[in-house]
Write a protein that holds these residues in place. Sequence first.
Motif, PDB file in Angstrom:
ATOM      1  N   THR A  36     110.278  49.282  -2.016  1.00 47.02           N
ATOM      2  CA  THR A  36     110.306  50.754  -1.867  1.00 47.02           C
ATOM      3  C   THR A  36     111.859  51.141  -2.150  1.00 47.02           C
ATOM      4  N   GLU A  39     112.122  51.022  -5.880  1.00 44.48           N
ATOM      5  CA  GLU A  39     111.348  52.030  -6.530  1.00 44.48           C
ATOM      6  C   GLU A  39     111.853  53.357  -6.438  1.00 44.48           C
ATOM      7  N   THR A  40     112.393  53.825  -5.316  1.00 45.66           N
ATOM      8  CA  THR A  40     112.922  54.955  -5.097  1.00 45.66           C
ATOM      9  C   THR A  40     114.276  54.963  -5.765  1.00 45.66           C
ATOM     10  N   SER A 102     116.088  64.659  -4.289  1.00 45.11           N
ATOM     11  CA  SER A 102     115.351  63.838  -3.332  1.00 45.11           C
ATOM     12  C   SER A 102     114.149  64.396  -3.008  1.00 45.11           C
ATOM     13  N   VAL A 105     111.741  63.312  -5.890  1.00 47.39           N
ATOM     14  CA  VAL A 105     111.847  61.805  -6.242  1.00 47.39           C
ATOM     15  C   VAL A 105     110.834  61.338  -4.926  1.00 47.39           C
ATOM     16  N   ALA A 106     111.039  61.762  -3.730  1.00 48.81           N
ATOM     17  CA  ALA A 106     110.215  61.655  -2.667  1.00 48.81           C
ATOM     18  C   ALA A 106     108.713  61.720  -3.027  1.00 48.81           C
ATOM     19  N   VAL A 109     107.536  59.064  -5.643  1.00 55.16           N
ATOM     20  CA  VAL A 109     107.517  57.745  -4.973  1.00 55.16           C
ATOM     21  C   VAL A 109     106.319  57.667  -3.862  1.00 55.16           C
ATOM     22  N   SER A 110     106.016  58.699  -3.372  1.00 52.66           N
ATOM     23  CA  SER A 110     105.184  58.752  -2.491  1.00 52.66           C
ATOM     24  C   SER A 110     103.481  58.667  -3.101  1.00 52.66           C
ATOM     25  N   ILE A 120     109.565  58.773   2.909  1.00 53.30           N
ATOM     26  CA  ILE A 120     110.265  58.344   1.702  1.00 53.30           C
ATOM     27  C   ILE A 120     111.647  59.501   1.799  1.00 53.30           C
ATOM     28  N   SER A 121     111.454  60.574   2.305  1.00 55.95           N
ATOM     29  CA  SER A 121     112.613  61.467   2.076  1.00 55.95           C
ATOM     30  C   SER A 121     113.825  61.016   3.328  1.00 55.95           C
ATOM     31  N   ILE A 124     115.529  58.243   1.474  1.00 53.64           N
ATOM     32  CA  ILE A 124     116.472  58.683   0.639  1.00 53.64           C
ATOM     33  C   ILE A 124     117.621  59.115   1.284  1.00 53.64           C
TER      34      ILE A 124
END
Length: 179
Positions: A36, A39-40, A102, A105-106, A109-110, A120-121, A124
């Motif tokens: 993860t 990926e992030t 962020s 991106v979150a 990725v989610s 995910i945030s 980050i």
Amino acid sequence: MSESSFQDDVLGELGDDKLTEIAGLLGTDATGARETVAETVGAMTGDLREKADADDADGVEVRQAIAEVAEAEPPLEGVATFGGLGGLLGGGMMAGVLAKVSRPVAAAVSKRTGIPAATISRVIEMLIPVVLAVLAKRASGKAAGAAPGAAPGTTPGTTPGASGGLGDLLGEILGGGKK
């Protein structure tokens, strides 16, 4: 010569304790947390590259942030880089740029992982000080390796948008990158 990826450097800087903390947040093991995080970070660096290439206000901001990172003092080492949101306060313009990317991106990725964007945030938020530290280390390494008589684009004081300058520096800092 095998240069480590940006994601590998972030994972190395993150360390086992923070990785375990992220794994707990994600409800997974260390391997899941590594995947993860990779990926992030890949999504963050991809977004930075895209924005840096843009001929708009976002592009100018990213290029200025890269210049600021390249001109900064040598970065802090190890756990000194983990300041939570306080770490953002010391990150200058690049911390703001990373905070701006962020949310998208979150979401991205989610969508790819099925992990809630809010989770995910939070990951980050934990990664931003680490990403800042790795960016600073890579920038200082590139600048130190280039001086004296450095090639254009690697010297401190390079103006944002200089042809071949910051775009090349961003590529060198982030490496070839895995997307």
